[in-house]
Design a protein around this motif. Structure first.
Motif, PDB file in Angstrom:
ATOM      1  N   LEU A  72      -9.558  15.545   2.439  1.00  0.00           N
ATOM      2  CA  LEU A  72      -8.191  15.090   2.246  1.00  0.00           C
ATOM      3  C   LEU A  72      -8.042  13.620   2.632  1.00  0.00           C
ATOM      4  O   LEU A  72      -7.427  12.835   1.901  1.00  0.00           O
ATOM      5  N   THR A  73      -8.629  13.228   3.748  1.00  0.00           N
ATOM      6  CA  THR A  73      -8.558  11.839   4.184  1.00  0.00           C
ATOM      7  C   THR A  73      -9.292  10.924   3.213  1.00  0.00           C
ATOM      8  O   THR A  73      -8.814   9.835   2.893  1.00  0.00           O
ATOM      9  N   ALA A  74     -10.445  11.359   2.722  1.00  0.00           N
ATOM     10  CA  ALA A  74     -11.193  10.555   1.751  1.00  0.00           C
ATOM     11  C   ALA A  74     -10.408  10.392   0.452  1.00  0.00           C
ATOM     12  O   ALA A  74     -10.396   9.311  -0.143  1.00  0.00           O
ATOM     13  N   LEU A  75      -9.735  11.438   0.013  1.00  0.00           N
ATOM     14  CA  LEU A  75      -8.951  11.350  -1.214  1.00  0.00           C
ATOM     15  C   LEU A  75      -7.758  10.412  -1.055  1.00  0.00           C
ATOM     16  O   LEU A  75      -7.459   9.616  -1.946  1.00  0.00           O
ATOM     17  N   VAL A  76      -7.076  10.497   0.065  1.00  0.00           N
ATOM     18  CA  VAL A  76      -5.926   9.626   0.283  1.00  0.00           C
ATOM     19  C   VAL A  76      -6.369   8.175   0.421  1.00  0.00           C
ATOM     20  O   VAL A  76      -5.735   7.260  -0.116  1.00  0.00           O
ATOM     21  N   ASN A  77      -7.484   7.939   1.107  1.00  0.00           N
ATOM     22  CA  ASN A  77      -7.965   6.570   1.289  1.00  0.00           C
ATOM     23  C   ASN A  77      -8.669   6.023   0.058  1.00  0.00           C
ATOM     24  O   ASN A  77      -8.924   4.820  -0.014  1.00  0.00           O
ATOM     25  N   SER A  78      -8.989   6.861  -0.899  1.00  0.00           N
ATOM     26  CA  SER A  78      -9.687   6.386  -2.087  1.00  0.00           C
ATOM     27  C   SER A  78      -8.836   5.435  -2.918  1.00  0.00           C
ATOM     28  O   SER A  78      -9.368   4.707  -3.749  1.00  0.00           O
ATOM     29  N   ARG A  79      -7.564   5.409  -2.700  1.00  0.00           N
ATOM     30  CA  ARG A  79      -6.706   4.471  -3.439  1.00  0.00           C
ATOM     31  C   ARG A  79      -7.090   3.030  -3.151  1.00  0.00           C
ATOM     32  O   ARG A  79      -6.866   2.141  -3.972  1.00  0.00           O
ATOM     33  N   HIS A  80      -7.704   2.775  -2.008  1.00  0.00           N
ATOM     34  CA  HIS A  80      -8.105   1.410  -1.665  1.00  0.00           C
ATOM     35  C   HIS A  80      -9.257   0.920  -2.532  1.00  0.00           C
ATOM     36  O   HIS A  80      -9.469  -0.281  -2.658  1.00  0.00           O
ATOM     37  N   ILE A  81      -9.996   1.832  -3.134  1.00  0.00           N
ATOM     38  CA  ILE A  81     -11.049   1.436  -4.063  1.00  0.00           C
ATOM     39  C   ILE A  81     -10.446   0.704  -5.260  1.00  0.00           C
ATOM     40  O   ILE A  81     -11.008  -0.258  -5.768  1.00  0.00           O
ATOM     41  N   PHE A  82      -9.271   1.135  -5.667  1.00  0.00           N
ATOM     42  CA  PHE A  82      -8.617   0.515  -6.804  1.00  0.00           C
ATOM     43  C   PHE A  82      -7.905  -0.782  -6.436  1.00  0.00           C
ATOM     44  O   PHE A  82      -7.650  -1.611  -7.294  1.00  0.00           O
ATOM     45  N   TYR A  83      -7.580  -0.970  -5.159  1.00  0.00           N
ATOM     46  CA  TYR A  83      -6.924  -2.204  -4.728  1.00  0.00           C
ATOM     47  C   TYR A  83      -7.903  -3.356  -4.622  1.00  0.00           C
ATOM     48  O   TYR A  83      -7.549  -4.503  -4.825  1.00  0.00           O
ATOM     49  N   ALA A  84      -9.154  -3.081  -4.257  1.00  0.00           N
ATOM     50  CA  ALA A  84     -10.135  -4.135  -4.000  1.00  0.00           C
ATOM     51  C   ALA A  84     -10.408  -5.002  -5.235  1.00  0.00           C
ATOM     52  O   ALA A  84     -10.403  -6.228  -5.119  1.00  0.00           O
ATOM     53  N   PRO A  85     -10.646  -4.439  -6.426  1.00  0.00           N
ATOM     54  CA  PRO A  85     -10.896  -5.319  -7.583  1.00  0.00           C
ATOM     55  C   PRO A  85      -9.706  -6.207  -7.913  1.00  0.00           C
ATOM     56  O   PRO A  85      -9.880  -7.342  -8.333  1.00  0.00           O
ATOM     57  N   ILE A  86      -8.505  -5.739  -7.694  1.00  0.00           N
ATOM     58  CA  ILE A  86      -7.321  -6.544  -7.959  1.00  0.00           C
ATOM     59  C   ILE A  86      -7.272  -7.729  -6.993  1.00  0.00           C
ATOM     60  O   ILE A  86      -6.950  -8.846  -7.380  1.00  0.00           O
ATOM     61  N   ALA A  87      -7.610  -7.493  -5.739  1.00  0.00           N
ATOM     62  CA  ALA A  87      -7.604  -8.573  -4.762  1.00  0.00           C
ATOM     63  C   ALA A  87      -8.678  -9.602  -5.071  1.00  0.00           C
ATOM     64  O   ALA A  87      -8.483 -10.794  -4.863  1.00  0.00           O
ATOM     65  N   ILE A  88      -9.821  -9.171  -5.589  1.00  0.00           N
ATOM     66  CA  ILE A  88     -10.895 -10.098  -5.909  1.00  0.00           C
ATOM     67  C   ILE A  88     -10.524 -10.943  -7.130  1.00  0.00           C
ATOM     68  O   ILE A  88     -10.795 -12.143  -7.175  1.00  0.00           O
ATOM     69  N   ILE A  89      -9.876 -10.343  -8.106  1.00  0.00           N
ATOM     70  CA  ILE A  89      -9.485 -11.073  -9.321  1.00  0.00           C
ATOM     71  C   ILE A  89      -8.437 -12.129  -8.997  1.00  0.00           C
ATOM     72  O   ILE A  89      -8.503 -13.241  -9.495  1.00  0.00           O
ATOM     73  N   ASN A  90      -7.476 -11.776  -8.176  1.00  0.00           N
ATOM     74  CA  ASN A  90      -6.414 -12.723  -7.847  1.00  0.00           C
ATOM     75  C   ASN A  90      -6.937 -13.745  -6.895  1.00  0.00           C
ATOM     76  O   ASN A  90      -6.593 -14.758  -6.671  1.00  0.00           O
TER      77      ASN A  90
END
Length: 90
Positions: A72-90
């Motif tokens: 459950l914790t891994a699933l909830v925290n997995s959203r940060h995987i999608f945030y990282a590429p956006i931060a790198i692009i910007n």
């Protein structure tokens, strides 16, 4: 210096108010579940995903299943995987 502090306070006060209400609701929730005030304090200091704190309270009342908590914790925290590429692009 004073002008900058006032400007920063005006810009960040909505976020601070949001965190104040979230923290208060979490404290009340944990109190209703029967926990001492130290539990939410320690969990807020150690849990990365704030939304997991609300779920963990319910899981601690039931019989503890470590694998369920881990998944459950891994699933909830997995959203940060999608945030990282956006931060790198910007």
């Amino acid at each position: 210096m004073r002008k900058e502090v006032r400007y920063a306070f005006q810009k960040t006060s909505p976020v601070m108010l949001g965190f104040l209400f979230l923290g208060a609701s979490y404290g009340i929730y944990m109190h209703k579940l029967g926990f001492n005030f130290l539990y939410p304090l320690l969990m807020a200091a150690t849990i990365f995903a704030g939304s997991v704190e609300f779920v963990i309270g319910n899981l601690l009342v039931q019989s503890f299943q470590p694998l369920t908590v881990l998944i459950l914790t891994a699933l909830v925290n997995s959203r940060h995987i999608f945030y990282a590429p956006i931060a790198i692009i910007n």
